[in-house]
Design a protein around this motif. Structure first.
Motif, PDB file in Angstrom:
ATOM      1  N   GLU A  32      46.391  34.705  35.923  1.00 52.16           N
ATOM      2  CA  GLU A  32      47.060  35.247  37.104  1.00 52.16           C
ATOM      3  C   GLU A  32      48.536  35.491  36.774  1.00 52.16           C
ATOM      4  N   SER A  33      49.031  36.710  37.073  1.00 51.18           N
ATOM      5  CA  SER A  33      50.390  37.094  36.691  1.00 51.18           C
ATOM      6  C   SER A  33      51.073  37.821  37.842  1.00 51.18           C
ATOM      7  N   TYR A  39      55.464  42.911  43.205  1.00 51.27           N
ATOM      8  CA  TYR A  39      55.779  41.478  43.226  1.00 51.27           C
ATOM      9  C   TYR A  39      54.690  40.644  43.898  1.00 51.27           C
ATOM     10  N   ALA A  40      53.472  41.190  43.952  1.00 55.93           N
ATOM     11  CA  ALA A  40      52.316  40.384  44.359  1.00 55.93           C
ATOM     12  C   ALA A  40      51.649  39.856  43.099  1.00 55.93           C
ATOM     13  N   ASN A  41      50.632  39.015  43.269  1.00 52.23           N
ATOM     14  CA  ASN A  41      49.945  38.453  42.124  1.00 52.23           C
ATOM     15  C   ASN A  41      48.837  39.393  41.649  1.00 52.23           C
ATOM     16  N   GLY A  42      48.867  39.690  40.353  1.00 44.45           N
ATOM     17  CA  GLY A  42      47.805  40.453  39.726  1.00 44.45           C
ATOM     18  C   GLY A  42      47.144  39.606  38.657  1.00 44.45           C
ATOM     19  N   CYS A  64      46.897  45.221  39.034  1.00 40.81           N
ATOM     20  CA  CYS A  64      47.260  44.662  40.338  1.00 40.81           C
ATOM     21  C   CYS A  64      46.364  45.290  41.406  1.00 40.81           C
ATOM     22  N   ASP A  65      45.612  44.469  42.121  1.00 40.04           N
ATOM     23  CA  ASP A  65      44.714  44.972  43.172  1.00 40.04           C
ATOM     24  C   ASP A  65      45.480  45.435  44.401  1.00 40.04           C
ATOM     25  N   HIS A  66      46.742  45.023  44.547  1.00 40.87           N
ATOM     26  CA  HIS A  66      47.509  45.355  45.747  1.00 40.87           C
ATOM     27  C   HIS A  66      48.103  46.769  45.666  1.00 40.87           C
ATOM     28  N   SER A  70      48.900  49.308  36.720  1.00 41.03           N
ATOM     29  CA  SER A  70      48.280  48.743  35.517  1.00 41.03           C
ATOM     30  C   SER A  70      49.172  48.984  34.315  1.00 41.03           C
ATOM     31  N   ASN A  71      48.983  48.166  33.289  1.00 47.64           N
ATOM     32  CA  ASN A  71      49.784  48.272  32.074  1.00 47.64           C
ATOM     33  C   ASN A  71      49.017  47.620  30.933  1.00 47.64           C
ATOM     34  N   THR A  72      49.029  48.244  29.774  1.00 43.47           N
ATOM     35  CA  THR A  72      48.368  47.681  28.596  1.00 43.47           C
ATOM     36  C   THR A  72      49.347  47.711  27.428  1.00 43.47           C
TER      37      THR A  72
END
Length: 444
Positions: A32-33, A39-42, A64-66, A70-72
Motif C-alpha cells: 500500500e502506497s 494523495y489517497a492510498n494506492g 491508484c483506484d481513486h 498509474s506509474n511504472t
C-alpha cells in the motif's frame, strides 16, 4: 574471506527469477502506497526478476483506484558497474522494434537521424521495447502541446512535425539508429541471437569520467581534481580510445561551443590529432588535423599519377605546412591555404574547388571580371573531370615538415603510381617552419 555464504547466494538466485510468462511462482509483492497525484492510498506491485544474459532488476508498478493514476519504472538490483556501456542498434526491420530494452535513469538515448536526444535523469528507468521507447518519447512531447499552441504556436507546430517523425519510426517507415549510453553500465538492449553475435547491435564499454562519477554519486566533487592530476600518467593506449572535449568559443558567432579531440593512428604512417568544433548556436562546423609527432628531419614530396577514378578513395593527410600542385592544370596551392585535413583525395579536390571557385570573393561584386569568372568556372569543370577519372594528371603534395601522407593501396608492397621522395630542406623552408631560430640546447 567472503561475506556471503553459498546458502545466501542460492537465496538471491531464488528471489530473482528469470522473466517468464509461464512461471506460476512469479507473483508480485503488493504494498500500500501514497498516490502523489491525489494523495489517497494506492498500491505498488514489486516484481524481482532476472533478465536473461543481463542482470537482476526490480520492476515496480503503482496504480491508484481513486484517480486512476498509474506509474511504472525499473531499478537495478545490482551495483553500479565498473565501466559505462554504450549500445548502438541499427533498426533494420519491424521485428527490431520488439527488442526488450532496460533503460536506467542515468542513460542518455539518442536517434542520430532525427538529431534527437533524451538526456540522462530526465526520465525514470523503464523496462520496455524499442517501440515503447518511441511511444513514450512522443507522449512526453505531446503533454505540453496545448499550452504551447496557446503561447508559442510556431514552436508547437515544429514539435508536432517532430512527433510525426517519431511516430513514423514507430511504424517503421525507414531504418534508423538507436544509441543508449549509460555511464552506470546498468542499461541493456536485447540480443535475440544470444549467445551468438548480433550484427545489428554494437556494445562498447568505456571508463567513466570524473564528472560522470560525480553524477552517479560514487565520487565527491573534490575527487575530480585528483583524477585530473592522474590523467597525464595514463597509458597511451587508453588515450587513443578517448575523445577529449574542450570548451571554447565559436569562431563565427563567439557563442560557447565545444571542441572534440582524438588521437588516431594512421596505418603505415604515424599518429595524428583530429579536432572538430561544432556550434549549436549558428551551426558552424570546423575540423582540423595536427601532427601527433615532431617535425621530421627531412621534407617529403609525394607524387601520385591518377590513372583511375578509384584513386579518389585513397586516404590523405595534408598538414598545415603542405602545398598541393597539379602540373597539368598549372595549379599550385600554398601551405596553410586549406589548413590541416584528414580526408580522401576526392575530398581534397572538392575542397580545392570550393576554395577557388565557390568561395572566392573575387568572382562576385565590384572586383569581379567576366574573363576571370569564366577561367575559374573552367578550372572547376576540370577539377570535376579529374574527380571523375576523365583526365590524366599528377597530384603533388610537398610538405617540408614531412608530416603529410597519401595512402598506398598496395601496402606493404610498393605502389607503381605513387612516388615518395625525401629531401633536405632549404634555409628558406626552415625559416618558414621557424626552425632556424629554434634553440633546444644551452639556453637559460
Amino acid at each position: 574471506m567472503s561475506l556471503i555464504g553459498e546458502d545466501e547466494v542460492r537465496g538471491v538466485s531464488a528471489v530473482f527469477k528469470e522473466l517468464s510468462a509461464e512461471d506460476d511462482d512469479m507473483q508480485p509483492t503488493v504494498i500500500e502506497s501514497l498516490c502523489m497525484n491525489c494523495y489517497a492510498n494506492g498500491s505498488t506491485r514489486l516484481l524481482l526478476t532476472k533478465i536473461p544474459f543481463f542482470k537482476e532488476i526490480i520492476i515496480s508498478s503503482f496504480t491508484c483506484d481513486h484517480c486512476n493514476w498509474s506509474n511504472t519504472e525499473i531499478q537495478s538490483a545490482g551495483r553500479i558497474q565498473d565501466q559505462g556501456v554504450r549500445y548502438t542498434l541499427h533498426v533494420r526491420s519491424k521485428e527490431d522494434l520488439n527488442r526488450e530494452v532496460v533503460k536506467a535513469d542515468s542513460a542518455t538515448t539518442k536517434i542520430p537521424e532525427l538529431d534527437f536526444e533524451i538526456p540522462a535523469y530526465t526520465q525514470k528507468g523503464s523496462l520496455s521495447t524499442i517501440e515503447g521507447l518511441l511511444e513514450r518519447a512522443a507522449s512526453g512531447l505531446e503533454q505540453e502541446q496545448p499550452t504551447r499552441k496557446a503561447t508559442t504556436p510556431e514552436v508547437a507546430e515544429k514539435i508536432d512535425e517532430f512527433i510525426e517523425k517519431l511516430k513514423r519510426l514507430k511504424d517503421f517507415e525507414h531504418e534508423f539508429t538507436l544509441v543508449i549510453d549509460d555511464p552506470s553500465g546498468n542499461s541493456f538492449v536485447e540480443n535475440p541471437c544470444a549467445p551468438q553475435k548480433d550484427d545489428a547491435l554494437t556494445v562498447s564499454h568505456y571508463t567513466r569520467t570524473a564528472q560522470q562519477d560525480m553524477q552517479l554519486g560514487i565520487k565527491a566533487d573534490g575527487d575530480a581534481e585528483e583524477e585530473v592530476d592522474e590523467k597525464p600518467g595514463n597509458d597511451i593506449d587508453t588515450l587513443r580510445n578517448e575523445v577529449l572535449v574542450f570548451n571554447t568559443n565559436c569562431p563565427e558567432c563567439n557563442a560557447p561551443a565545444s571542441t572534440n579531440m582524438k588521437l588516431v593512428q594512421i596505418p603505415h604512417f604515424k599518429e595524428v590529432i583530429i579536432m572538430a568544433t561544432n556550434c549549436d548556436s549558428c551551426g558552424h562546423r570546423t575540423n582540423e588535423v595536427k601532427s601527433g609527432g615532431a617535425t621530421e628531419e627531412l621534407g617529403t614530396k609525394i607524387t601520385l599519377h591518377l590513372t583511375d577514378s578509384s584513386d579518389m578513395s585513397r586516404d590523405l593527410l595534408k598538414s598545415e605546412t603542405c602545398s598541393v600542385a597539379i602540373p597539368e592544370l598549372e595549379f599550385e596551392l600554398g601551405m596553410a591555404a586549406l589548413g590541416g585535413k584528414f580526408t580522401t583525395l576526392e575530398g581534397l579536390l572538392k575542397d580545392v574547388k570550393d576554395l577557388i571557385v565557390s568561395n572566392n570573393p573575387f568572382t562576385c561584386g565590384d572586383s569581379s571580371t567576366s574573363g576571370r569568372a569564366e577561367k575559374l568556372q573552367l578550372f572547376g569543370k576540370k577539377i570535376d573531370q579529374v574527380i571523375a577519372g576523365e583526365m590524366d594528371v599528377h597530384i603533388i603534395l610537398d610538405d617540408p615538415a614531412g608530416n603529410s601522407y597519401l595512402q598506398n593501396v598496395y601496402a606493404p608492397d610498393p605502389d607503381p603510381e605513387l612516388t615518395v621522395e625525401k629531401y633536405e630542406r632549404t634555409f628558406e623552408q626552415n625559416d618558414d617552419l621557424g626552425l632556424n631560430e629554434m634553440k633546444t640546447e644551452g639556453y637559460q
